[in-house]
Design an enzyme around this catalytic site. Structure first.
Site, mmCIF file in Angstrom:
data_model
loop_
_atom_site.group_PDB
_atom_site.id
_atom_site.type_symbol
_atom_site.label_atom_id
_atom_site.label_comp_id
_atom_site.label_asym_id
_atom_site.label_seq_id
_atom_site.Cartn_x
_atom_site.Cartn_y
_atom_site.Cartn_z
ATOM 1 N N CYS C 86 73.637 42.112 53.936
ATOM 2 C CA CYS C 86 74.873 41.382 53.641
ATOM 3 C C CYS C 86 76.072 42.166 54.178
ATOM 4 O O CYS C 86 76.250 42.272 55.382
ATOM 5 C CB CYS C 86 74.967 41.105 52.146
ATOM 6 S SG CYS C 86 76.147 39.807 51.733
ATOM 7 N N HIS C 203 69.515 38.740 50.573
ATOM 8 C CA HIS C 203 69.378 39.917 49.714
ATOM 9 C C HIS C 203 67.940 40.084 49.221
ATOM 10 O O HIS C 203 67.608 39.609 48.130
ATOM 11 C CB HIS C 203 70.266 39.756 48.476
ATOM 12 C CG HIS C 203 71.717 39.946 48.732
ATOM 13 N ND1 HIS C 203 72.340 41.163 48.631
ATOM 14 C CD2 HIS C 203 72.681 39.064 49.058
ATOM 15 C CE1 HIS C 203 73.633 41.025 48.894
ATOM 16 N NE2 HIS C 203 73.873 39.761 49.158
ATOM 17 N N GLU C 205 66.634 42.574 47.857
ATOM 18 C CA GLU C 205 66.579 43.372 46.621
ATOM 19 C C GLU C 205 66.778 42.519 45.373
ATOM 20 O O GLU C 205 66.590 42.997 44.265
ATOM 21 C CB GLU C 205 67.611 44.510 46.692
ATOM 22 C CG GLU C 205 69.064 44.132 46.392
ATOM 23 C CD GLU C 205 69.808 43.469 47.564
ATOM 24 O OE1 GLU C 205 69.152 43.044 48.528
ATOM 25 O OE2 GLU C 205 71.053 43.361 47.488
#
Lengths: 81, 741, 229
Positions: C86, C203, C205
């Site tokens: 990002c 993302h 994560e």
């Protein structure tokens, strides 16, 4: 000296914000509006008094940080502060 | 610096007009003169005007707020600090509060909403907590009002840009459209943080000779008189107040958050207070007053963004992202190092004193010297006259027309501004940052995991303004009960609430009657449900040219899920599951969304809430969730039973085959009535008898509605409604509305 | 495996990335402040999401010039794997480690939602636990995520097989409807020439354990650990 720097998107780079502004202007009845492009305006004061050296400094700032030259052009005016 | 208390500033002969412009009436001015024992300076008048404003002094609401219960074994900190605190067990605590930013958001929706979010997060991290979730409750005018689209767009992007940049997930909220908010929108923002229960920071500056430290952004002329603006009615000239609206800088606030939390790891802070409404004045007065000391400020030391600001302007500035702290002597270098690392301003601007006075000097001149009790406690308290309205008649189901088709009525309701999907809004909020969001927006409550544990915090914001307008007492009760119900529907044990009480002009007995009624209703619900109020905010004068908003006591609740693997949500899970409704059905159509959408009227009494039944039903549901007896749970609220079922079907991407409604009520009253205290659940067929048996012990009625399966909603005697069509109706309205024009 | 996460003022996914790395690695990564000029010995450098410098001027522009970035660029050029997520992707383009630029979303709005990605390539340290052409679900959350590059650069990326992920439909087809932000050629992530620097807007994560409603992101971290242990 004071520099007035204008940063604009290069021709051909899609400008969704400019397009939205154009749409809003049309909605307000400004039918004769076309080709709206938006950009940034930055004022910088430099202590350098020699115009040539000030220009060189401003250009380095634009190249290194203020503009992303992949998509943006810059122009500036210099005046005594 | 202690000597300054004896210096009396030179009075300036203030005109009556000037006093009136500061929102201080003749009677209040007499009181001010008596407290001060002399004429005030213009700076002192400014200080009194903000401290005695409705926003800071709660002068109209204070006596009634005392009726709300604020204690319980779970409560660590009730109202009176920057935010409330409840225990989550294991030495952990949740810190939370909700606050309004209504007037600024109407004038400048983007900045108004953004700074509202910034302010509420500061309230939470001031207490030492890391913010972990945001919510918001928004009320806009009619979709057909020319300003509505602009306001929605600005408010939503303002909230999003601030919270997103801070890296705090916005996990839900509610949005209403109602013409009664045309000229007074409401923007109520809630923030929840997590803290170790033994590391909570408060605002009492106990001790004399302690350094008073200013940190954060520099001071400019932002929002001067924001606090008094928030305490005055609007008129046509309000639009010209735009220049005074504060501008938010979420990047600086993110740095301020990290710097404050880093400093809190050192043992150096005695007191800390965010500079919110009335900025430096209110933060320093509150800290000194709570600590029982005086405070002496040297305004020459305040970090400034603009030149030539007067003492008056500095004391009243509402520049954002600033904090005031009182430190242990000698710890200034530790604090300064941390704030410099985060590239924030840091300045010692004063000292606590033993004079009991608020003293501000500028350019060597004492500009204000006021006994603290005069500012903090002498503000007038009004017992304003109030009139309660007569209860409205209960409307019989038969007095509301039946639709030609139940399922097409459902499609129309779900595609209306009231019930349509809020996806266009919540997709502009980062609702997953921090990676602990375990229930995303769109359900009954948002849920975040307590970081590093299996515990969950369920959070919900609720109020039904149309009920409150029809009957403030029942509406106040319902707001608390619905919040409790939404938390319960996830399996959470509801802990406590924060409130944001939005009303019109309290000087009108009719408005004051609404306020009193709503408080009494909320208090009753809080007491019965053991759901105390730990923080809150009152926003009055939400009216324009004599037209007030509907009474809107927004309630933000927090609940605890002991183990998120036992959490419930509303999505239908499996083919063949049985769908059941728990709770009594009476077909109450007065004030319903059905009546509003189908007949364009809102009449009659709102549905009553039986609080004893509420508690029993909630306890029952929570038990079923914990035992794994049910696998989807949704409360029945706006739009009634069939709307709740449809929302579950859409969330689970599964159809339902419904049985006919029982015949003792008109079918549309069964499907669209808004009787309270009901939940729809699903369970595997072999669990249905258990549910019925246990519910009968609690005296809670259970009715089988149908079975889960397929990709349509079906009802006997009607053409099946494909979920795709229903979803289109539900999802299309808001994006279409926002992109039109 | 040793990993370093660079923390800029305004980074806000640094903790999330650390949690994901720790659960894959079994040990905590180094958190490295942007003002440092020393970077610990690292098998992986991660530039996290967030709003470095508030996204003021241009997303990632100022972070790209912070002291630590000189060292990051040096290590990247020497072959140390770098993952920019990002805002980290935006920083990588501004720092010249990846071509192109991330512009304002076509909708002009911030978008937070799950998207589907087609895994275009798996022969890199980041993607070996995916399968070729696999469709994975990973969330996006950005306002400036519309990937732009001139036609020659796009052509080059395509020819050199440097596109990491594309926004796609459930069946893997790449359509305009599946493109959430107006990115050129539906590009969600790209590699450098050697496949050791990856920039991506989604993302990973955020979806590493079932409580978050999915685990498609976890495979990226387990790939890295297996390759770089």
């Amino acid at each position: 000296m004071k520099a007035r720097i204008t940063i604009t998107l290069k021709p051909g780079v899609l400008d969704p914000q400019g397009k939205a502004i154009e749409g809003a202007l049309h909605a307000l009845g400004f039918d004769g509006v076309d080709g709206v492009r938006q950009g940034k305006f930055i004022e910088v004061e430099v202590t350098e008094n020699d115009p040539e050296r000030a220009r060189a400094e401003i250009e380095r700032m634009c190249e290194q940080l203020l503009a992303n030259t992949i998509i943006e052009n810059y122009a500036y005016e210099l005046e005594a502060a | 610096m202690t000597g300054a208390a004896g210096v009396v500033p030179e009075p300036e002969g203030l005109s009556e007009e000037l006093v009136a412009e500061h929102g201080i009436n003749a009677e209040e001015y007499e009181r001010l003169l008596a407290e001060l024992g002399r004429e005030p300076t213009i700076t002192e008048l400014g200080v009194f005007s903000v401290m005695w404003s409705e926003h800071c002094s709660y002068k109209s609401s204070r006596i009634w707020l005392k009726k709300l219960p604020t204690t319980g074994p779970q409560v660590i900190q009730g109202p009176g600090e920057n935010a409330g605190v409840v225990s989550l067990g294991d030495g952990q605590a949740a810190v939370f509060k909700m606050e309004s930013h209504n007037h600024p958001s109407f004038i400048e929706p983007y900045q108004g909403a953004a700074t509202g979010v910034g302010g509420i997060m500061r309230d939470v991290f001031t207490m030492g907590a890391r913010p972990v979730a945001n919510m918001n409750a928004l009320r806009f005018g009619s979709p057909s009002h020319p300003k509505t689209r602009h306001l929605v767009s600005g408010v939503v992007s303002g909230i999003g840009d601030y919270g997103n940049c801070m890296g705090v997930p916005t996990i839900g909220g509610e949005t209403n459209f109602d013409p009664r908010y045309n000229d007074n929108i409401l923007v109520n923002a809630m923030c929840v943080g997590l803290v170790d229960a033994n590391r909570i920071f408060k605002s009492a500056a106990k001790g004399v000779g302690l350094p008073v430290v200013y940190v954060g952004s520099k001071t400019g002329r932002d929002g001067i008189h924001g606090a008094t603006m928030a305490s005055a009615e609007f008129d046509e000239s309000s639009e010209e107040k735009r220049p005074t609206v504060q501008v938010g800088d979420p990047f600086t606030e993110k740095l301020l958050l990290e710097a404050c939390l880093e400093l809190m790891n050192e043992d150096v802070i005695i007191a800390i207070q965010d500079m919110g409404a009335a900025g430096l004045t209110s933060s320093s007065v509150e800290m000194a007053d709570k600590g029982g000391v005086g405070i002496d400020l040297d305004l020459d030391l305040v970090p400034m963004r603009e030149e030539g600001m007067t003492a008056y302007e500095m004391l009243l500035s509402e520049s954002q992202e600033r904090m005031l702290m009182v430190l242990k002597p000698g710890s200034e270098p530790v604090a300064e190092r941390i704030f410099k690392k985060w590239e924030l301003d840091f300045a010692v601007i004063g000292v606590t004193t033993d004079t009991g006075h608020f003293v501000a000097r500028h350019g060597g001149v004492v500009e204000a010297n006021i006994p603290l009790p005069a500012l903090a406690h002498a503000a007038p308290v009004y017992e304003r006259p109030y009139e309660k309205r007569e209860p409205l008649p209960v409307i019989a189901p038969g007095d509301v027309q039946a639709p030609p088709s139940i399922l097409s009525a459902l499609e129309r309701l779900l595609g209306s501004p009231h019930l349509s999907s809020r996806r266009w809004i919540y997709e502009q909020y980062d609702h997953m940052v921090m990676a602990d969001t375990v229930q995303r927006p769109g359900g009954d409550a948002g849920v975040v995991r307590v970081h590093g544990t299996d515990k969950g915090l369920a959070i919900s914001c609720d109020v039904t303004p149309r009920y409150c307008a029809a009957d403030p007492f029942e509406g106040g009760k319902q707001a608390v009960a619905e919040c409790w119900r939404n938390l319960t529907a996830t399996g959470a044990k509801p802990l406590a609430i924060t409130d944001c009480l939005n009303f019109g002009n309290p000087e009108r007995p009719e408005i004051m009657g609404q306020f009193v009624g709503a408080i009494e209703g909320m208090a009753e619900a809080c007491n019965v449900l053991h759901f105390p109020v730990v923080s809150g905010n009152v926003s009055l004068y939400n009216e324009t040219n004599g037209v007030a908003i509907p009474p809107t006591p927004a309630v933000g609740g927090v609940g605890l899920i002991a183990d998120i693997s036992q959490m419930a949500d509303m999505a239908l899970k499996a083919e063949g599951d049985v769908l059941l409704v728990l709770g009594a059905e009476a077909g109450h159509l007065g004030q319903s969304i059905y009546m509003s959408v189908m007949e364009d009227r809102l009449e009659g009494a709102p549905p009553p809430v039986d609080l004893g039944k509420e508690r029993a039903t909630g306890d029952l549901i929570r038990g079923f969730i914990k035992a794994g007896t049910v696998n989807a749970v949704h409360d029945v609220s706006d739009g009634g039973l069939l709307v709740a079922i449809a929302e579950m079907a859409l969330a689970g991407k599964r159809g339902v085959d419904l049985e006919a409604a029982p015949e003792w009520l008109p079918a549309h009253a069964i499907w669209f009535g808004e009787d309270q205290t009901r939940y729809v659940v699903t369970a595997a067929p072999n669990h249905v008898d258990t549910i019925k048996d246990v519910a009968s012990v609690y005296d809670v009625p259970v009715r089988v509605l149908g079975t889960v399966g397929g990709d349509t909603m079906t009802l006997p005697g009607e053409a099946p409604l494909p979920l795709g069509m229903l979803r289109a109706a539900y999802e299309d309205w808001l994006p279409r509305f926002m992109t039109r024009g | 495996m040793k990993a370093s996460i660079i923390v800029f003022p305004g980074s806000n996914c640094d903790r999330d990335a650390a949690v994901a790395l720790r659960s894959a690695m079994g040990s905590a990564p180094n958190m490295v402040w942007h003002g440092d000029s020393e970077l610990p010995d690292s098998d992986l450098i991660l530039l996290p999401g967030g709003f470095s410098y508030g996204d003021y001027l241009r997303s990632g522009a100022m972070a790209a010039h912070s002291p630590i970035m000189r060292e990051v660029v040096r290590r990247a050029k020497a072959g140390t794997p770098v993952l920019g997520i990002c805002n980290g992707f935006q920083v990588l383009t501004e720092a010249g480690l990846l071509p192109g630029v991330l512009m304002r979303n076509a909708t002009l709005r911030f978008i937070c939602k799950d998207v589907l990605l087609k895994v275009e390539r798996i022969d890199t340290p980041f993607a070996r636990h995916y399968t070729p052409g696999q469709v994975v679900r990973i969330p996006i959350a950005h306002k400036d995520g519309s990937y732009f590059a001139d036609p020659a650069t796009l052509h080059l990326l395509e020819n050199e097989n440097r596109i990491a992920f594309r926004y796609c439909e459930h069946d893997g087809t790449v359509t305009d409807a599946a493109n959430p932000n107006g990115s050129s050629d539906n590009i969600a992530g790209i590699y450098n020439e050697t496949g050791t620097v990856l920039g991506m807007m989604p993302h990973p994560e955020r979806l590493i354990d079932p409580a978050q409603s999915g685990t498609d992101g976890a495979k990226m971290f387990s790939s890295l650990v297996e390759t770089l242990h």
